[in-house]
Enzyme design. Sequence first.
Site, PDB file in Angstrom:
ATOM      1  N   CYS A  17       7.823  -1.835   7.829  1.00  0.00           N
ATOM      2  CA  CYS A  17       7.131  -1.489   6.591  1.00  0.00           C
ATOM      3  C   CYS A  17       8.148  -0.873   5.636  1.00  0.00           C
ATOM      4  O   CYS A  17       9.310  -0.634   5.991  1.00  0.00           O
ATOM      5  CB  CYS A  17       6.006  -0.500   6.869  1.00  0.00           C
ATOM      6  SG  CYS A  17       6.596   1.093   7.528  1.00  0.00           S
ATOM      7  N   GLU A 132       4.708  13.259  13.273  1.00  0.00           N
ATOM      8  CA  GLU A 132       4.088  13.327  11.947  1.00  0.00           C
ATOM      9  C   GLU A 132       3.077  14.468  11.872  1.00  0.00           C
ATOM     10  O   GLU A 132       3.004  15.189  10.869  1.00  0.00           O
ATOM     11  CB  GLU A 132       3.398  12.000  11.612  1.00  0.00           C
ATOM     12  CG  GLU A 132       2.791  12.009  10.207  1.00  0.00           C
ATOM     13  CD  GLU A 132       2.011  10.749   9.886  1.00  0.00           C
ATOM     14  OE1 GLU A 132       1.045  10.841   9.104  1.00  0.00           O
ATOM     15  OE2 GLU A 132       2.363   9.664  10.407  1.00  0.00           O
ATOM     16  N   THR A 176      -1.013   9.065   9.214  1.00  0.00           N
ATOM     17  CA  THR A 176      -0.962   7.767   8.530  1.00  0.00           C
ATOM     18  C   THR A 176      -1.009   6.571   9.467  1.00  0.00           C
ATOM     19  O   THR A 176      -1.221   5.444   9.010  1.00  0.00           O
ATOM     20  CB  THR A 176       0.318   7.642   7.675  1.00  0.00           C
ATOM     21  OG1 THR A 176       1.470   7.652   8.539  1.00  0.00           O
ATOM     22  CG2 THR A 176       0.417   8.760   6.655  1.00  0.00           C
ATOM     23  N   SER A 235       3.186   5.266  17.554  1.00  0.00           N
ATOM     24  CA  SER A 235       1.729   5.397  17.403  1.00  0.00           C
ATOM     25  C   SER A 235       1.116   4.129  16.832  1.00  0.00           C
ATOM     26  O   SER A 235       0.112   3.627  17.340  1.00  0.00           O
ATOM     27  CB  SER A 235       1.409   6.588  16.490  1.00  0.00           C
ATOM     28  OG  SER A 235       0.023   6.663  16.233  1.00  0.00           O
TER      29      SER A 235
END
Length: 331
Positions: A17, A132, A176, A235
């Site tokens: 990404c 995160e 996220t 994740s």
Amino acid sequence: MTKPPLQVMLCAPRGFCAGVIRAIDAVEQALSIYGPPVYVRHEIVHNKYVVESLKKKGAVFVEELDEIPPTDAPVIFSAHGVPKAVPAEASARKFFHIDATCPLVTKVHREAELHHRRGHTIILVGHAGHPEVVGTLGQLPDGAVILVENIADVHRLADEASPEFLAKKLAFVTQTTLSVDDTQGIVETLKQRFPGIVSPHKEDICYATTNRQEAVKQIAHEVDALLVVGSANSSNSQRLKEVSERAGCKNSQLVLRASDIDWAPLGDIRKIGITAGASAPEVLVEEIIDAFAERYEIEVETVATVTETMFFPLPRELRPVQDTMAATAAH
């Protein structure tokens, strides 16, 4: 011997990404400009192949800053984000530090800070211990953020809440990289148990996580097996495997590369799906397709659900030098 036929359905989008590309490019750009070593706190992204590749180029990965000796070399923070104490420690030690936190994670940090300034108690939906989540919790004072991992946690929080807590203004943010479907259930329960809770201004689960999960849902019900290319500590990759199983493909595997494939349950398959987590490079997808081509007569079809155009520029500390170098090369 004639190889059996196999239809390979490639999910698109898959793999890197914009946030992962930015983080990896930040390390490579720092190595190009300053030379090795470049120190990186935590894995820059959750993919062992990527980390090992960067190590070979001169990146040195550490878990905490106290592992870094006094140095003028760049110190880069990973895409997952860090608690505020980390850049504060880096400044105190006079490190030249560069924050490669994904901008979409930074958005969650800023959202949490804004809610805190407005007097809200913040509920964070996420997985305990994930970098995160640790980073988001570390943006605010202890006790300002309450972590919930599932619907049971929400019910427990509501059932045990004091009248004083229920009288507080509440807001929620999310990690996220969660499962879109799981998170929806948790959020609906939050809104049911705490009717006045404030939602994020914009969806916190990132576009890449959502898109990759939707692509898996498109094919999971019609393939005999599905492989997710990614690391076990990723994740978003773990969520892709769960999404595949939930969408009807019980024969789903998470593999880092071809050597990790469990071939035993794949013997009689005629159609397989392949996707990759947001931190998995395309070279590993190609390696896995090659492994199937050795055993089957494959026909590859790409199943695209959306085209991604998101781009994030490099961290500011690396941009001026990059721009200067580009301008010099142009002349």
